[in-house]
Design a protein around this motif. Sequence first.
Motif, PDB file in Angstrom:
ATOM      1  N   ASN A   1     -10.718 -12.005   0.067  1.00  0.00           N
ATOM      2  CA  ASN A   1     -11.203 -11.357   1.299  1.00  0.00           C
ATOM      3  C   ASN A   1     -11.201  -9.833   1.145  1.00  0.00           C
ATOM      4  OD1 ASN A   1     -11.747 -13.718   2.687  1.00  0.00           O
ATOM      5  ND2 ASN A   1      -9.736 -13.802   3.646  1.00  0.00           N
ATOM      6  N   PHE A   2     -11.932  -9.391   0.135  1.00  0.00           N
ATOM      7  CA  PHE A   2     -11.920  -7.971  -0.213  1.00  0.00           C
ATOM      8  C   PHE A   2     -12.474  -7.093   0.919  1.00  0.00           C
ATOM      9  CE2 PHE A   2     -13.804  -4.263  -2.382  1.00  0.00           C
ATOM     10  CZ  PHE A   2     -12.663  -3.760  -2.972  1.00  0.00           C
TER      11      PHE A   2
ATOM     12  N   VAL B   1      -2.617  -4.298  -3.463  1.00  0.00           N
ATOM     13  CA  VAL B   1      -2.335  -3.554  -4.691  1.00  0.00           C
ATOM     14  C   VAL B   1      -3.176  -2.294  -4.722  1.00  0.00           C
ATOM     15  CG1 VAL B   1      -2.339  -3.661  -7.203  1.00  0.00           C
ATOM     16  CG2 VAL B   1      -1.796  -5.708  -5.866  1.00  0.00           C
ATOM     17  N   ASP B   2      -2.504  -1.149  -4.961  1.00  0.00           N
ATOM     18  CA  ASP B   2      -3.204   0.121  -5.104  1.00  0.00           C
ATOM     19  C   ASP B   2      -3.655   0.367  -6.541  1.00  0.00           C
ATOM     20  OD1 ASP B   2      -2.901   0.768  -2.407  1.00  0.00           O
ATOM     21  OD2 ASP B   2      -0.890   1.548  -2.752  1.00  0.00           O
ATOM     22  N   ASP B   3      -3.074  -0.344  -7.501  1.00  0.00           N
ATOM     23  CA  ASP B   3      -3.415  -0.145  -8.903  1.00  0.00           C
ATOM     24  C   ASP B   3      -4.657  -0.969  -9.259  1.00  0.00           C
ATOM     25  OD1 ASP B   3      -1.075   1.293  -8.916  1.00  0.00           O
ATOM     26  OD2 ASP B   3       0.121  -0.408  -9.631  1.00  0.00           O
TER      27      ASP B   3
ATOM     28  N   PRO C   1       5.458  -7.166  -0.063  1.00  0.00           N
ATOM     29  CA  PRO C   1       5.536  -5.741  -0.428  1.00  0.00           C
ATOM     30  C   PRO C   1       5.320  -5.541  -1.924  1.00  0.00           C
ATOM     31  CG  PRO C   1       7.719  -6.623   0.031  1.00  0.00           C
ATOM     32  CD  PRO C   1       6.750  -7.684   0.447  1.00  0.00           C
ATOM     33  N   THR C   2       4.668  -4.442  -2.254  1.00  0.00           N
ATOM     34  CA  THR C   2       4.331  -4.146  -3.645  1.00  0.00           C
ATOM     35  C   THR C   2       4.838  -2.761  -4.030  1.00  0.00           C
ATOM     36  OG1 THR C   2       2.175  -3.240  -3.032  1.00  0.00           O
ATOM     37  CG2 THR C   2       2.280  -5.588  -3.553  1.00  0.00           C
TER      38      THR C   2
ATOM     39  N   PHE D   1      -7.205   2.096   0.438  1.00  0.00           N
ATOM     40  CA  PHE D   1      -8.032   0.891   0.419  1.00  0.00           C
ATOM     41  C   PHE D   1      -7.545   0.043  -0.739  1.00  0.00           C
ATOM     42  CE2 PHE D   1     -11.853  -1.682  -0.247  1.00  0.00           C
ATOM     43  CZ  PHE D   1     -12.083  -2.093   1.063  1.00  0.00           C
ATOM     44  N   ALA D   2      -6.548  -0.818  -0.481  1.00  0.00           N
ATOM     45  CA  ALA D   2      -5.917  -1.632  -1.522  1.00  0.00           C
ATOM     46  C   ALA D   2      -6.767  -2.863  -1.823  1.00  0.00           C
ATOM     47  CB  ALA D   2      -4.517  -2.041  -1.097  1.00  0.00           C
ATOM     48  N   ILE D   3      -6.458  -3.491  -2.947  1.00  0.00           N
ATOM     49  CA  ILE D   3      -7.142  -4.715  -3.352  1.00  0.00           C
ATOM     50  C   ILE D   3      -6.254  -5.896  -2.985  1.00  0.00           C
ATOM     51  CG2 ILE D   3      -8.061  -6.023  -5.296  1.00  0.00           C
ATOM     52  CD1 ILE D   3      -8.608  -3.404  -6.683  1.00  0.00           C
TER      53      ILE D   3
END
Length: 545
Positions: free
Chosen positions: A320-321, A291-293, A408-409, A332-334
């Motif tokens: 697993n950040f 997630v980019d948000d 996919p997001t 750098f997504a979450i």
Amino acid sequence: MSEPQRARRRLQRSLSPVWIVPIVALLIGAWMIYDNLSRLGPSITLIMDNAEGIEAGKTLIKTRNVEMGKVEKVSLSDDLSHAEIVARMSPQATKMLNQETQFWVVKPRIGREGVSGLGTVLSGAFIQLLPGNSEVEIDTFQVLDQPPVAPPDAPGLRINLTSQIGNSVSTGDPVSYQGFTVGRVESSYFDPVTREMSHRLYIQSPYEGLVTSNSRFWTASGLDIRLDSQGFKVNVGSLETLVGGGITFGVPSNMTRGRQTKEDASFVLFNDEDSAKEGHYSDYLEYVLLVDDTVRGLSDNAPVEYRGVRIGTVVSVPWNFSAPQPDSLSRFAIPILIRIEPQRFDDSDTELDMADWKKRLEGMFGHGLRASLKAGNLLTGALFVDLNFYKDAPPFQHMTFVEKPVFPTTSGGFAQIEQKVSNLLDKLNNLEIEPILSTLNTTLASTEQTMRKVNDIAASVDKLLTDPATSQLPANVNTTMRQLRDTLQGFAPDSQGYNELTQTLSRLEKLMRDIQPVVRTLSDQPNALIFKKKLSQDPQPRAKQ
């Protein structure tokens, strides 16, 4: 002289009657000793933490309010850790004393079920004996702190529960089914090795049939208030569970009832009802969302929904950040770990083909299936994962993250609003402001002139309203109206003017009738006033030809 006679001694072999009385007394004493010893039962030792209310030679031991023994001695143990009570039981109690026999002190108690033991206020405390059915005989017993929930041979079902630390369940707590109490917690024990709580439950007859292989058990807190992404929920249990808690159980709505469980079966005790319902989804597919948000408001156990229908659960946020991402150079997504649980909408008893479900989902990815974060509760800001199809979604390349497939997001609702606001600001920045400001200045100048004229008109109107002549207009109008009223009153039906007008109209009507022949003659012969009127000849009928 005759010889003197000598007495002859004879040995007396028979018992002298003098000894009969002592012998009889000895026999009677022996019989009394035997009878007294035969009436004495076994001696037992009772171990208690506190001998409060127990007195030697006075405290009785009873079963069903029948005396079975008496306390003979009360003393401390050698290590001073507990009290030891020696009691003499009646012969009738011999067959009751075995490994399953239980003892407890009956005294006034205040518990969840009310007040008990009030009869001991005057008579004093006594020790209650509950017979056991074991064949192993013992003479040392541990006195219970609380009365047992049910006798060992009571009809019903006994099962075992294991739970994590934090479940406030204690001995005597109710076990309910749909709000109705069907049993009790017999014992609770914490194992420091496994760090788990073990509970022993007794389900009284005839409710043992309610416990099946698919039953789920959870802690009943009495009052459960929850405000999350699924809304505001309030669950209120019974008064007993509201005060002291307890355990409740049931079968999830999307599962079959299952077969009746057996004695000593083991189950897991969940923290709440939702956790119990989630615990039976054993078949699932795990995916990772990159997630980019922002994920603020998204928590573990949040729902994963498809158009409002829950089909999964959020497992970990984040997950697993620090692990390397496939495209970490550009973003750098979450990472968020979720589970897709097909059992939620497939209630059949057949085993699910998870490989087929995985293939089906991958096919949906090609048709625009995407995951996004959406607000489930605007008051708390709680988020959930929403799955839906997006026609304009860019193509997705299958990838993995820490050996987990990536789902996919797309941008969520707040991110889309933020993007639209950003686009709007860009358009505003590209606008030519100087021509607009010039036109606006011209418009403002014209508006200013118009406002001056409006002010002048308003001043004129104000001057007209303040003129004394204008203030006299209502009085003049009132005078004119009164004169008009007086004039109209002169033409009333009973007035002289009305009668004269009526007579004049009657004469005028008569005059008009009289003048009608003259008018008709002048119409036929205009010169009739000068010349005589021509007489018309009588019409002659035509002769028959």
